[in-house]
Motif scaffolding. Sequence first.
Motif, PDB file in Angstrom:
ATOM      1  N   ILE A   1       1.081  -1.359   0.183  1.00  0.00           N
ATOM      2  CA  ILE A   1       0.048   0.007  -0.098  1.00  0.00           C
ATOM      3  C   ILE A   1       0.731   1.316  -0.024  1.00  0.00           C
ATOM      4  O   ILE A   1       0.529   2.328  -0.717  1.00  0.00           O
ATOM      5  N   MET A   2       1.848   1.572   0.812  1.00  0.00           N
ATOM      6  CA  MET A   2       2.792   2.391   0.818  1.00  0.00           C
ATOM      7  C   MET A   2       3.534   2.799  -0.405  1.00  0.00           C
ATOM      8  O   MET A   2       3.265   3.735  -0.696  1.00  0.00           O
ATOM      9  N   ARG A   3       3.899   1.647  -1.077  1.00  0.00           N
ATOM     10  CA  ARG A   3       4.902   1.959  -2.634  1.00  0.00           C
ATOM     11  C   ARG A   3       3.442   2.301  -3.423  1.00  0.00           C
ATOM     12  O   ARG A   3       3.930   3.136  -4.096  1.00  0.00           O
ATOM     13  N   SER A   4       2.315   1.688  -3.432  1.00  0.00           N
ATOM     14  CA  SER A   4       1.240   2.341  -4.159  1.00  0.00           C
ATOM     15  C   SER A   4       1.201   3.757  -4.270  1.00  0.00           C
ATOM     16  O   SER A   4       0.901   4.487  -5.076  1.00  0.00           O
ATOM     17  N   VAL A   5       0.970   4.059  -2.852  1.00  0.00           N
ATOM     18  CA  VAL A   5       0.692   5.440  -2.367  1.00  0.00           C
ATOM     19  C   VAL A   5       1.827   6.193  -3.041  1.00  0.00           C
ATOM     20  O   VAL A   5       1.720   7.562  -3.484  1.00  0.00           O
ATOM     21  N   GLN A   6       3.084   6.001  -2.869  1.00  0.00           N
ATOM     22  CA  GLN A   6       4.150   6.694  -2.954  1.00  0.00           C
ATOM     23  C   GLN A   6       4.363   7.041  -4.613  1.00  0.00           C
ATOM     24  O   GLN A   6       4.776   8.019  -4.979  1.00  0.00           O
ATOM     25  N   GLU A   7       3.760   6.084  -5.543  1.00  0.00           N
ATOM     26  CA  GLU A   7       3.854   6.160  -6.703  1.00  0.00           C
ATOM     27  C   GLU A   7       2.908   7.446  -7.181  1.00  0.00           C
ATOM     28  O   GLU A   7       3.135   8.122  -8.391  1.00  0.00           O
ATOM     29  N   GLU A   8       1.865   7.911  -6.399  1.00  0.00           N
ATOM     30  CA  GLU A   8       1.106   9.015  -6.746  1.00  0.00           C
ATOM     31  C   GLU A   8       1.931  10.507  -6.559  1.00  0.00           C
ATOM     32  O   GLU A   8       1.291  11.539  -6.953  1.00  0.00           O
ATOM     33  N   PHE A   9       3.178  10.516  -5.836  1.00  0.00           N
ATOM     34  CA  PHE A   9       3.791  11.564  -5.413  1.00  0.00           C
ATOM     35  C   PHE A   9       4.976  11.533  -6.011  1.00  0.00           C
ATOM     36  O   PHE A   9       5.638  10.491  -6.223  1.00  0.00           O
ATOM     37  N   GLU A  10       5.622  12.872  -6.476  1.00  0.00           N
ATOM     38  CA  GLU A  10       7.029  13.129  -7.107  1.00  0.00           C
ATOM     39  C   GLU A  10       8.059  12.932  -6.155  1.00  0.00           C
ATOM     40  O   GLU A  10       9.129  12.223  -6.221  1.00  0.00           O
ATOM     41  N   GLY A  11       7.869  13.490  -4.907  1.00  0.00           N
ATOM     42  CA  GLY A  11       8.980  13.687  -3.919  1.00  0.00           C
ATOM     43  C   GLY A  11       8.457  12.647  -2.963  1.00  0.00           C
ATOM     44  O   GLY A  11       7.543  12.076  -2.801  1.00  0.00           O
ATOM     45  N   LYS A  12       9.708  12.432  -1.889  1.00  0.00           N
ATOM     46  CA  LYS A  12       9.288  11.356  -0.670  1.00  0.00           C
ATOM     47  C   LYS A  12       8.323  12.053   0.107  1.00  0.00           C
ATOM     48  O   LYS A  12       8.382  12.973   0.490  1.00  0.00           O
ATOM     49  N   VAL A  13       7.342  11.161   0.540  1.00  0.00           N
ATOM     50  CA  VAL A  13       6.459  11.399   1.747  1.00  0.00           C
ATOM     51  C   VAL A  13       6.518  10.419   2.756  1.00  0.00           C
ATOM     52  O   VAL A  13       6.805   9.277   2.504  1.00  0.00           O
ATOM     53  N   TYR A  14       6.091  11.007   3.824  1.00  0.00           N
ATOM     54  CA  TYR A  14       5.992   9.928   4.928  1.00  0.00           C
ATOM     55  C   TYR A  14       4.439   9.223   5.000  1.00  0.00           C
ATOM     56  O   TYR A  14       3.695   9.963   5.141  1.00  0.00           O
ATOM     57  N   ILE A  15       4.488   7.909   4.915  1.00  0.00           N
ATOM     58  CA  ILE A  15       3.231   7.350   4.866  1.00  0.00           C
ATOM     59  C   ILE A  15       3.062   6.362   6.037  1.00  0.00           C
ATOM     60  O   ILE A  15       4.321   5.408   6.270  1.00  0.00           O
ATOM     61  N   THR A  16       2.047   6.268   6.793  1.00  0.00           N
ATOM     62  CA  THR A  16       1.670   5.356   7.825  1.00  0.00           C
ATOM     63  C   THR A  16       0.419   4.547   7.376  1.00  0.00           C
ATOM     64  O   THR A  16      -0.526   5.250   6.849  1.00  0.00           O
ATOM     65  N   VAL A  17       0.560   3.213   7.315  1.00  0.00           N
ATOM     66  CA  VAL A  17      -0.514   2.467   7.415  1.00  0.00           C
ATOM     67  C   VAL A  17      -1.054   1.924   8.628  1.00  0.00           C
ATOM     68  O   VAL A  17      -0.382   1.245   9.378  1.00  0.00           O
TER      69      VAL A  17
END
Length: 173
Positions: A153-169
């Motif tokens: 899920i984190m990888r899939s969501v990161q694809e939506e953004f150009e820069g790095k974002v902090y993702i918590t699931v």
Amino acid sequence: MINKQSLWFLTLFSLILVLSVYYITMPNELLLTNNSNYTERTVKEETNTDSDTKVTITESESLVSMRVNLEEERGETMAELKSLLTSEQTTSEEKNNAYEQIKYLNDIKAKEEAIEQKIKNKFQLDSFVKIDNTEIKIVAVKKDHDITLANNIMRSVQEEFEGKVYITVKFEK
């Protein structure tokens, strides 16, 4: 003397403001109860009468609660920003900043809905997504806490953004 166009604008804006305040002050229990009953009723009416299997799909009440709270929070912010836009005492720079913030909030809301839909389509999970600058919080409804699924899920969501974002699931029953 106020011209007709200004009078219409003021009237419509007042109506929208009154409806927004009404929606914000509405009790959460009323919203949760009506939404879950509607979902259950709709699914029960659409069940197949030939088979003995009964399918009931209801969204987690906690997800609905989180969405309502986020909408209330953003609704208050939007109301403040809109009052800045219509105020005669604010400078043009303040109005431009308020407009940019409204635009940013609308973009965030669209991005959150797109991410929720992507998680729903790709992983068959109901979820709640909240974006705060570069921090994304995801709450997914699943009984088992699966680290591999969370990473996917984190990888899939990161694809939506150009820069790095902090993702918590977070998984929730």
